[in-house]
Design an enzyme around this catalytic site. Structure first.
Site, PDB file in Angstrom:
ATOM      1  NE  ARG A  32      -3.935  -2.191   2.137  1.00 19.89           N
ATOM      2  CZ  ARG A  32      -4.943  -2.363   2.971  1.00 19.89           C
ATOM      3  NH1 ARG A  32      -5.097  -1.553   4.003  1.00 19.89           N
ATOM      4  NH2 ARG A  32      -5.792  -3.345   2.791  1.00 19.89           N
ATOM      5  CG  ASP A 137     -14.297   3.971   7.752  1.00 16.95           C
ATOM      6  OD1 ASP A 137     -14.759   2.851   8.042  1.00 16.95           O
ATOM      7  OD2 ASP A 137     -13.100   4.154   7.455  1.00 16.95           O
TER       8      ASP A 137
END
Length: 265
Positions: A32, A137
C-alpha cells in the site's frame, strides 16, 4: 522497506489512528505504501517517511487511507439485522419522541449502514419516525463511496431479491447499481477518527461497531467501549463483530448473545 521503516509506519499508525500493525502486516503495508511512493515520486520508504513526518497535516489523509482495511458486505452477520428487526424496532416504535438514531461506526463503504436503513424501511419506520443513521469511518475515500451509494452489481448477491427491487435503482448501467435516494437520504456519512473528539451531541438508540476494535490494543478498546456507553441511553444496544468481546473491558453492558450488548448503566 526496512524493519526500521515498518516500525516508524506502525508507530505513526498507532499514534494517530489507534490501529496496531503487527509484523505479519508488513507485506500489506509494503504494497500500500509503495503505491503512494510511486504517486509522490519518492524513491524509497525512508524519504517518504521524512516527508510524512514533516508534513503530516497535509499527508495524513493519504497515509490513513492507505493503512486502513475495509471489508464489508450487505447483510453481513445477518443475525444482527434480525435482532434489529425483531427486538429493537418494536421497542423503537414505542418511543414518544418519534426519533430514531443509529450509528454505524467504522462504516467502510456504507453497506452496513444501508442494510440498517433497509431494515428500518421494511418496518415502515422511515415514513412514521424521524430516522437518522450516522455512518462514520476513518478513511475519507470509503466515506465518499458510501455517500454515493454506487456498488458493483455482484455485491447484491447477499441481498434478497425483493430488497433489490425495493431499494436499488432499476435503471442500472454496466455492472453497477445505486441505492435509491429515499434510502440514501436516511444515512449521513462523515469522516471521524474514533481516537479524537466526537462532535455528536445526542445519544443513539443503537451503535454498530463491528470488526473495528480488533485493530486496537486493549487500552484503546476499553476507552472506546466506555465512550460508546456514554453515547447510549440505559437499555440502548451496542453491536460488535463476531470475533470481538467486551469481556474484561467494561462492565457497563450485559451480553445478550451473538455479540449484542445492552447498556445497564
Amino acid at each position: 522497506m526496512t524493519e526500521r521503516d515498518f516500525d516508524e509506519i506502525a508507530a505513526l499508525a498507532l499514534k494517530h489512528t489507534g490501529i496496531v500493525l503487527g509484523r505479519h502486516k508488513a507485506n500489506m503495508v509494503y504494497g500500500r505504501i509503495a503505491r503512494r511512493l510511486r504517486q509522490t515520486g519518492y524513491r524509497n520508504f525512508a524519504d517518504y517517511l521524512e516527508y510524512l513526518k514533516d508534513n503530516f497535516r497535509d499527508e495524513s489523509t493519504n497515509f490513513i487511507n492507505l493503512i486502513t482495511t475495509n471489508l464489508t458486505s450487505f447483510y453481513r452477520e445477518s443475525h444482527h439485522f434480525d435482532f434489529l428487526r425483531d427486538t429493537v424496532i418494536p421497542e423503537l416504535k414505542k418511543k414518544s419522541d418519534k426519533k430514531v438514531r443509529i450509528w454505524s461506526s467504522g462504516c467502510s463503504i456504507g453497506q452496513e449502514a444501508y442494510t440498517i436503513a433497509f431494515t428500518l424501511a421494511e418496518a415502515h419506520m422511515a415514513s412514521a419516525f424521524d430516522v437518522k443513521i450516522l455512518a462514520t469511518d476513518l478513511d475519507s475515500n470509503v466515506v465518499s463511496t458510501g455517500a454515493e451509494g454506487v456498488y458493483p452489481a455482484d455485491s447484491l448477491m447477499s441481498v434478497p431479491d425483493d430488497a433489490v427491487e425495493k431499494f436499488f435503482e432499476k435503471n442500472r448501467t454496466g455492472n453497477q447499481v445505486r441505492v435509491k435516494k429515499s434510502i440514501r437520504d436516511l444515512v449521513h456519512f462523515k469522516r471521524l477518527n474514533l481516537l479524537e473528539g466526537w462532535p455528536m451531541k445526542g445519544k443513539f438508540d443503537v451503535i454498530f461497531c463491528r470488526n473495528v476494535v480488533i485493530y486496537f490494543n486493549r487500552e484503546t478498546q476499553k476507552t472506546l467501549f466506555n465512550r460508546y456507553a456514554d453515547y447510549l441511553p440505559v437499555g440502548g444496544y451496542l453491536i460488535i463483530g463476531h470475533s470481538e468481546s467486551l469481556n474484561g473491558l467494561t462492565d457497563r453492558f450485559k451480553s445478550l448473545g451473538n455479540t449484542i450488548y445492552q447498556k445497564i448503566y
